[in-house]
Design an enzyme around this catalytic site. Structure first.
Site, PDB file in Angstrom:
ATOM      1  N   CYS A  97       0.822  -1.207   0.000  1.00 38.66           N
ATOM      2  CA  CYS A  97       0.000   0.000   0.000  1.00 38.66           C
ATOM      3  C   CYS A  97       0.861   1.264   0.000  1.00 38.66           C
ATOM      4  CB  CYS A  97      -0.977   0.039   1.163  1.00 38.66           C
ATOM      5  SG  CYS A  97      -2.212   1.327   0.863  1.00 38.66           S
ATOM      6  N   CYS A 106      -5.619   1.871  -4.490  1.00 38.83           N
ATOM      7  CA  CYS A 106      -5.127   2.544  -3.293  1.00 38.83           C
ATOM      8  C   CYS A 106      -6.107   3.667  -2.937  1.00 38.83           C
ATOM      9  CB  CYS A 106      -3.729   3.105  -3.577  1.00 38.83           C
ATOM     10  SG  CYS A 106      -2.959   3.717  -2.093  1.00 38.83           S
TER      11      CYS A 106
HETATM   12  P1  FAD Z   1      -0.561 -10.897   4.089  1.00 37.57           P
HETATM   13  O1  FAD Z   1      -2.009 -10.572   4.054  1.00 37.57           O
HETATM   14  O2  FAD Z   1       0.336  -9.994   4.864  1.00 37.57           O
HETATM   15  O3  FAD Z   1      -0.431 -12.395   4.617  1.00 37.57           O
HETATM   16  C1  FAD Z   1       0.796 -13.092   4.672  1.00 37.57           C
HETATM   17  C2  FAD Z   1       0.610 -14.270   5.629  1.00 37.57           C
HETATM   18  O4  FAD Z   1       1.713 -15.159   5.486  1.00 37.57           O
HETATM   19  C3  FAD Z   1       0.590 -13.817   7.098  1.00 37.57           C
HETATM   20  O5  FAD Z   1      -0.566 -14.299   7.742  1.00 37.57           O
HETATM   21  C4  FAD Z   1       1.868 -14.401   7.665  1.00 37.57           C
HETATM   22  O6  FAD Z   1       1.750 -14.795   9.024  1.00 37.57           O
HETATM   23  C5  FAD Z   1       2.085 -15.617   6.764  1.00 37.57           C
HETATM   24  N1  FAD Z   1       3.468 -16.069   6.748  1.00 37.57           N
HETATM   25  C6  FAD Z   1       4.584 -15.303   6.794  1.00 37.57           C
HETATM   26  N2  FAD Z   1       5.666 -16.086   6.801  1.00 37.57           N
HETATM   27  C7  FAD Z   1       5.224 -17.375   6.742  1.00 37.57           C
HETATM   28  C8  FAD Z   1       5.884 -18.636   6.723  1.00 37.57           C
HETATM   29  N3  FAD Z   1       7.212 -18.732   6.798  1.00 37.57           N
HETATM   30  N4  FAD Z   1       5.132 -19.751   6.654  1.00 37.57           N
HETATM   31  C9  FAD Z   1       3.777 -19.681   6.590  1.00 37.57           C
HETATM   32  N5  FAD Z   1       3.107 -18.504   6.616  1.00 37.57           N
HETATM   33  C10 FAD Z   1       3.829 -17.368   6.691  1.00 37.57           C
HETATM   34  N6  FAD Z   1      -4.387  -2.916   0.555  1.00 37.57           N
HETATM   35  C11 FAD Z   1      -5.461  -2.436  -0.127  1.00 37.57           C
HETATM   36  O7  FAD Z   1      -5.920  -3.081  -1.067  1.00 37.57           O
HETATM   37  N7  FAD Z   1      -6.041  -1.250   0.205  1.00 37.57           N
HETATM   38  C12 FAD Z   1      -5.608  -0.508   1.249  1.00 37.57           C
HETATM   39  O8  FAD Z   1      -6.171   0.534   1.541  1.00 37.57           O
HETATM   40  C13 FAD Z   1      -4.497  -0.982   2.007  1.00 37.57           C
HETATM   41  N8  FAD Z   1      -4.024  -0.282   3.047  1.00 37.57           N
HETATM   42  C14 FAD Z   1      -3.025  -0.785   3.821  1.00 37.57           C
HETATM   43  C15 FAD Z   1      -2.606  -0.075   4.912  1.00 37.57           C
HETATM   44  C16 FAD Z   1      -1.629  -0.575   5.745  1.00 37.57           C
HETATM   45  C17 FAD Z   1      -1.188   0.211   6.945  1.00 37.57           C
HETATM   46  C18 FAD Z   1      -1.053  -1.854   5.469  1.00 37.57           C
HETATM   47  C19 FAD Z   1      -0.006  -2.442   6.391  1.00 37.57           C
HETATM   48  C20 FAD Z   1      -1.449  -2.570   4.347  1.00 37.57           C
HETATM   49  C21 FAD Z   1      -2.425  -2.044   3.504  1.00 37.57           C
HETATM   50  N9  FAD Z   1      -2.839  -2.718   2.351  1.00 37.57           N
HETATM   51  C22 FAD Z   1      -3.893  -2.222   1.618  1.00 37.57           C
HETATM   52  C23 FAD Z   1      -2.025  -3.835   1.819  1.00 37.57           C
HETATM   53  C24 FAD Z   1      -2.624  -5.233   2.038  1.00 37.57           C
HETATM   54  O9  FAD Z   1      -2.964  -5.425   3.379  1.00 37.57           O
HETATM   55  C25 FAD Z   1      -1.621  -6.285   1.582  1.00 37.57           C
HETATM   56  O10 FAD Z   1      -1.204  -5.971   0.282  1.00 37.57           O
HETATM   57  C26 FAD Z   1      -2.226  -7.690   1.579  1.00 37.57           C
HETATM   58  O11 FAD Z   1      -2.579  -8.057   2.876  1.00 37.57           O
HETATM   59  C27 FAD Z   1      -1.247  -8.685   0.970  1.00 37.57           C
HETATM   60  O12 FAD Z   1      -1.732  -9.996   1.101  1.00 37.57           O
HETATM   61  P2  FAD Z   1      -0.688 -11.224   1.242  1.00 37.57           P
HETATM   62  O13 FAD Z   1      -1.525 -12.450   1.341  1.00 37.57           O
HETATM   63  O14 FAD Z   1       0.349 -11.133   0.211  1.00 37.57           O
HETATM   64  O15 FAD Z   1       0.047 -10.941   2.646  1.00 37.57           O
END
Ligand code: FAD
Length: 567
Positions: A308, A485
């Site tokens: 983000c 965003c």
């Molecule tokens: P995540 O949702 O972070 O999940 C990753 C998972 O993998 C976690 O649960 C973690 O525990 C797990 N993991 C890590 N390492 C391991 C391992 N070794 N083995 C097994 N599991 C593991 N997005 C939007 O669309 N709109 C917004 O307005 C927005 N605002 C945001 C504001 C903030 C402050 C933040 C921090 C993020 C924001 N985002 C927004 C971004 C969005 O939250 C992320 O892009 C999204 O969550 C990514 O998904 P993901 O599955 O890749 O990672």
């Protein structure tokens, strides 16, 4: 004080006192875990007094009390989470250290064999009688034990990408076995943290138990993946066990490099230093903002890529808007220190954002990267790109967006590209070298904006392509790079940036409903009222509303152009 080291990360000891804390800090302990209920003995220091003393020394302190013989799935899970998520090394203690040792043994039971747990205890001269019994009883009472197993699909990560993909795969095929490997017991709706930092959402609105979100029929392996062996179709878990798969989906998110900023971890969440990038500190942002009467408010943005990219400046706008509403803005000297060279990567949205920067009289400092913080003197230091100059900045409030990178276990794996991200085709999200591996979300190499909005479009693509391959068919789904965003420029209005690969604008709504390049009330309503249920009730449940993948023109992989949109 007798300290017994069980692993690199955990030692145990009998009861400690406030007077012991300095010595423990000198030994390098970063976390203290108190396993003793208060009031067991007259000479026992209270959990509160230890907690306060530990906080003063910058140590993490957790109270996970247990009476002898009252171990259960819940308190063992709490202990395991504490070990995984707290700064290391940790020291756990109780009256004699035995309850802490038993906790460790039980918490290790789903990743280590009975033999290896007992041999660790015996190596340290610990009497295993009783603990062995606890282990046997516990294993029988829970179904947590995970032997090396084979699944049709193994998904790494139970975040936005992992759960959405599991749900979307299940929607297409219910007759296959799926495991999600995820160590955390809670799942977070991170897009809500910006609103927590502005007092619009409560922290609880952004948190759900992992158990409640893992789709029915999917096995949750409560562990972390440590290594990948894609040539053998296996992953190794932190405890040493291996899982085999036919298809692998990696969605482990991005790593927040707090420690890259000198002095930050010691002061984050205190001394007026905060961040919306952590569930624990987002509420502190709002505490600081609502009590801020004037002074220097500094907001930072690290080098790209980050998740983000708008979040660092969203915190600035919402804080300024609150100060404007409360008549304080003229007393606040606001500045954004941004490692980059522009306010936002897609130029169409910049004029609307600049108008708010002017309205809030915020100073923009491009090319400045936060390198160090001293919370006690309220000073921050920034380096310029050539690193030749360092600027010292005093602050009365500092909002930090941390530098970010690919997780180490990805970077060091055969799945990574040279920058450390999981190397996938930007269109099919299939790995460029391993045909039975897919990746999505923040950890993959596709050059989209790293957002949950992107994941909403990616998960159906991965599910569609993976199930096609499972059925012996060609992949047919393509991802167009969509990301979004919602730039919260004021409480009540949002500039809703929606774009795909190459910065191509991809608005979801016609301009008469929402013109994304201007601030609108409709977009605020979407962000605060509609997007959370879209996330929890549609995306994480495999209901792909307005998220159907584009179709590859020919049923082939890699870098082909896309044809018409299908739903
Ligand atoms: P995540 O949702 O972070 O999940 C990753 C998972 O993998 C976690 O649960 C973690 O525990 C797990 N993991 C890590 N390492 C391991 C391992 N070794 N083995 C097994 N599991 C593991 N997005 C939007 O669309 N709109 C917004 O307005 C927005 N605002 C945001 C504001 C903030 C402050 C933040 C921090 C993020 C924001 N985002 C927004 C971004 C969005 O939250 C992320 O892009 C999204 O969550 C990514 O998904 P993901 O599955 O890749 O990672």
């Amino acid at each position: 004080m007798t300290i017994t080291q069980l692993t690199e990360d955990l030692s145990v000891s009998p009861q400690i006192t406030v007077d012991n804390l300095q010595a423990l800090a000198d030994l390098g302990f970063q976390t203290l875990i108190n396993n003793r209920p208060d009031g067991e003995a007259d000479d026992q220091p209270s959990a509160q007094s230890l907690s306060e003393a530990a906080a003063e020394m910058g140590m993490t302190y957790l109270h996970i009390p247990v009476k002898p013989n009252e171990f259960n799935k819940t308190n063992v899970a709490l202990f395991r989470d504490a070990l995984m998520q707290s700064p290391k090394p940790a020291l756990a203690f109780c009256r004699t250290g035995r309850r802490s040792t038993t906790f460790w043994a039980l918490a290790s039971a789903n990743t280590s064999t009975l033999k290896s747990i007992l041999s660790t205890l015996q190596r340290e001269g610990i009497d295993i009688e009783g603990i062995e019994q606890h282990l046997t009883t516990y294993a029988a009472a829970t179904s947590e034990g995970v032997a090396s197993k084979k699944y049709d699909v193994v998904i790494v990560g139970g975040g936005a990408g992992g759960i959405a993909t599991a749900a979307s795969v299940l929607k297409r095929r219910r007759d296959i076995t799926i495991a999600i490997v995820e160590p955390k017991t809670d799942h977070y709706y991170q897009p809500g943290w910006t609103l927590v930092g502005a007092g619009v959402f409560s922290p609880e609105q952004t948190q759900r138990s992992m158990k409640s979100l893992i789709p029915k029929g999917v096995t949750w392996v409560r562990d972390a993946v440590s290594t990948f062996d894609p040539d053998k179709n296996q992953v190794t878990l932190r405890g040493g066990d291996r899982l085999s798969y036919q298809y692998l989906v990696a969605a482990p998110g991005i790593k927040l490099d707090w420690e890259k900023i000198e002095g930050l971890t010691e002061t984050l969440g205190r001394n007026c230093v905060t961040s919306n990038y952590d569930f624990r500190t987002a509420p502190y942002t709002w505490d600081l903002v609502k009590n801020f009467k004037g002074g220097r408010a500094v907001f930072t943005q690290p080098p790209m890529p980050i998740k983000c990219a708008g979040a660092p400046q969203k915190a600035l706008y919402l804080s300024c808007h609150h100060w404007e509403q409360s008549g304080n803005l003229s007393n606040v000297d606001v500045s954004l220190y941004n490692s980059g060279a522009v306010l936002f990567g897609v130029g169409d949205y910049v004029p609307a954002l600049e108008a708010y920067i002017q309205r809030y009289n915020a100073a923009l400092n491009f090319g400045h990267t936060l390198s160090a913080v001293d919370g006690s003197t309220k000073k921050a230091w920034f380096t310029t790109p050539d690193c030749n100059t360092t600027t010292e900045v005093e602050f009365d409030m500092l909002h930090v967006s941390p530098p970010q990178s690919a997780p180490d276990f990805i970077r060091n794996s055969p799945l990574a590209n040279t920058e450390g991200w999981i190397d996938v085709s930007a269109e099919t999200l299939r790995h460029t070298r391993y045909d039975n591996v897919f990746a999505l979300g923040d950890a993959c190499s596709a050059p989209n904006a790293k957002t949950a909005a992107a994941v909403r479009k990616q998960a159906p693509v991965v599910a569609s392509n993976l199930t096609a391959l499972l059925a012996g068919e060609a992949m047919a789904a393509a991802y167009d790079g969509y990301g979004s965003c919602p730039l919260t420029v004021e409480k009540g209005k949002i500039v809703l940036a929606e774009f795909g690969y190459g910065g191509k604008l991809l608005p979801s709504m016609p301009a008469w409903i929402n013109d994304g390049t201007s601030p609108t009330r409709a977009a605020w309503w979407l962000k605060t009222k509609l997007l959370p249920p879209i996330y929890f009730d549609l995306m994480l449940k495999g209901r792909e509303w307005m998220a159907g993948p584009q179709r590859l023109p020919a049923a082939t992989d890699k870098n082909q152009s896309t044809a018409s949109v299908t739903s």
